[in-house]
Design an enzyme around this catalytic site. Sequence first.
Site, PDB file in Angstrom:
ATOM      1  CB  SER A  50      -0.881   0.010   1.248  1.00  0.00           C
ATOM      2  OG  SER A  50      -0.069   0.219   2.400  1.00  0.00           O
ATOM      3  CG  ASP A  82      -3.842  -2.890  -1.602  1.00  0.00           C
ATOM      4  OD1 ASP A  82      -4.766  -3.114  -2.405  1.00  0.00           O
ATOM      5  OD2 ASP A  82      -3.973  -3.009  -0.354  1.00  0.00           O
ATOM      6  CG  HIS A 180     -10.323  -1.749   3.160  1.00  0.00           C
ATOM      7  ND1 HIS A 180     -10.747  -0.800   2.266  1.00  0.00           N
ATOM      8  CD2 HIS A 180      -9.638  -2.656   2.428  1.00  0.00           C
ATOM      9  CE1 HIS A 180     -10.327  -1.108   1.046  1.00  0.00           C
ATOM     10  NE2 HIS A 180      -9.653  -2.233   1.112  1.00  0.00           N
ATOM     11  N   GLY A 181     -10.585  -3.503   7.174  1.00  0.00           N
ATOM     12  CA  GLY A 181     -10.406  -3.446   8.614  1.00  0.00           C
ATOM     13  C   GLY A 181     -11.120  -4.544   9.380  1.00  0.00           C
ATOM     14  CE  LYS A 184     -13.180  -7.662   6.879  1.00  0.00           C
ATOM     15  NZ  LYS A 184     -12.423  -6.519   6.340  1.00  0.00           N
ATOM     16  CG  HIS A 211      -9.980  -4.499  -2.466  1.00  0.00           C
ATOM     17  ND1 HIS A 211      -8.865  -3.764  -2.177  1.00  0.00           N
ATOM     18  CD2 HIS A 211      -9.912  -4.806  -3.780  1.00  0.00           C
ATOM     19  CE1 HIS A 211      -8.151  -3.626  -3.287  1.00  0.00           C
ATOM     20  NE2 HIS A 211      -8.762  -4.242  -4.277  1.00  0.00           N
ATOM     21  CG  ASP A 256      -3.185  -5.387   5.678  1.00  0.00           C
ATOM     22  OD1 ASP A 256      -2.391  -5.974   6.431  1.00  0.00           O
ATOM     23  OD2 ASP A 256      -3.085  -4.165   5.435  1.00  0.00           O
TER      24      ASP A 256
HETATM   25  P1  13P Z   1      -8.862  -6.489   5.035  1.00  0.00           P
HETATM   26  O1  13P Z   1      -8.802  -5.231   5.843  1.00  0.00           O
HETATM   27  O2  13P Z   1     -10.215  -7.143   5.150  1.00  0.00           O
HETATM   28  O3  13P Z   1      -7.766  -7.426   5.334  1.00  0.00           O
HETATM   29  O4  13P Z   1      -8.729  -6.068   3.483  1.00  0.00           O
HETATM   30  C1  13P Z   1      -7.466  -5.774   2.947  1.00  0.00           C
HETATM   31  C2  13P Z   1      -7.542  -5.155   1.595  1.00  0.00           C
HETATM   32  O5  13P Z   1      -8.564  -5.104   0.951  1.00  0.00           O
HETATM   33  C3  13P Z   1      -6.300  -4.593   1.044  1.00  0.00           C
HETATM   34  O6  13P Z   1      -6.510  -3.952  -0.173  1.00  0.00           O
HETATM   35  O1  G3H Z   2      -6.639  -1.636   1.975  1.00  0.00           O
HETATM   36  C1  G3H Z   2      -5.918  -1.306   2.899  1.00  0.00           C
HETATM   37  C2  G3H Z   2      -4.833  -2.206   3.328  1.00  0.00           C
HETATM   38  O2  G3H Z   2      -5.226  -2.946   4.444  1.00  0.00           O
HETATM   39  C3  G3H Z   2      -3.581  -1.414   3.560  1.00  0.00           C
HETATM   40  O3  G3H Z   2      -3.665  -0.696   4.734  1.00  0.00           O
HETATM   41  O4  G3H Z   2      -3.026   1.611   4.079  1.00  0.00           O
HETATM   42  O5  G3H Z   2      -2.805   0.815   6.456  1.00  0.00           O
HETATM   43  O6  G3H Z   2      -1.242  -0.027   4.693  1.00  0.00           O
HETATM   44  P1  G3H Z   2      -2.612   0.513   5.007  1.00  0.00           P
HETATM   45 ZN    ZN Z   3      -8.376  -2.962  -0.343  1.00  0.00          ZN
END
Ligand code: 13P
Ligand code: G3H
Ligand code: ZN
Length: 309
Positions: A50, A82, A180-181, A184, A211, A256
Amino acid sequence: MALVTTKEMFAKALKSDYAVGAFNVNNMEIIQGIVEAAQLEKAPLILQVSAGARKYAKPAYLLKLVEAAILDTGLDIALHLDHGEDFEICRKCVDDGFTSVMIDGSKHPFEENIRITKEVVDYAHAHGVVVEAELGKLAGVEDDVKVDVRSATFTDPDEAAEFVERTGVDSLAIAIGTSHGAYKFKGDPYLDFERLKAIHSLIPDTPLVLHGASTVLREFVDKCNQYGGNIPGAQGVPEGMITEATKHGICKVNIDTDLRLALTAEVRKFLAESPAEFDPRKYLGPGRDAIKAMVQHKIRNVLNASGTM
Ligand code: 13P
Ligand code: G3H
Ligand code: ZN
């Protein structure tokens, strides 16, 4: 053994009921844990970086670590940007030697998303690099899943077909209810499989990307909390839903958060149980092992990708 694009991996995955895991990397231990797991599982692999990871570790370090991982394991690995937010970061990653970039124009209106995506596709393809784009907005936990929110933010199948046709993009990230995160869903987990099937039937040759696909296993949240963490109310996508999505055109699954939880749980446990220790290898080593176990579990039990390499 080389840095490869995702072309071949996606062509194979599209024909079968499995998906390639795309795992976010930020440091050496995370990279080592992931590649060792992919090697053991004989699975295709995408490592993704990222903008935050680039800033934290610096691009040169991440590139060299991934090159080292290829040397060490003999794996073919795709190195992917990403959520590239504009042409400039995509161009930098193409020039640095990434084999795949994501241009995330999902926050822009449809025509503007097409324009910037096309610009990146033209540059990347001229350099042998593949491109992922995103159409639709991932849900936020606050969005709940009311029908009006869904139709306003989830990917529209007809727009997806037009988008792919006009941009020439290699793969498309879609919004069907994930976010994300670690938080959810407010209510029951819900993914719009009818929408996914409609998109896949209109663009059957386009690999789709999911994602926000971490499943946020209770065990890891509890372990973090048991050893001094405070992660209340975390909820991921049920594993079965991710597996189901791989049967309807999802070829790349982004993970992630689950890696972060696995690593952190182990580090917390170690430091809580061994308060006199201060050698980073003592806690980062178990953290790396936890990443490896998590990635093996994903590849084998969630993505069905064991032995597909
Ligand atoms: P998660 O936060 O569900 O792991 O998703 C990661 C992601 O989409 C990174 O692009
Ligand atoms: O989509 C987001 C990924 O989990 C990357 O997260 O921007 O904190 O590296 P980050
Ligand atoms: Zn993502």
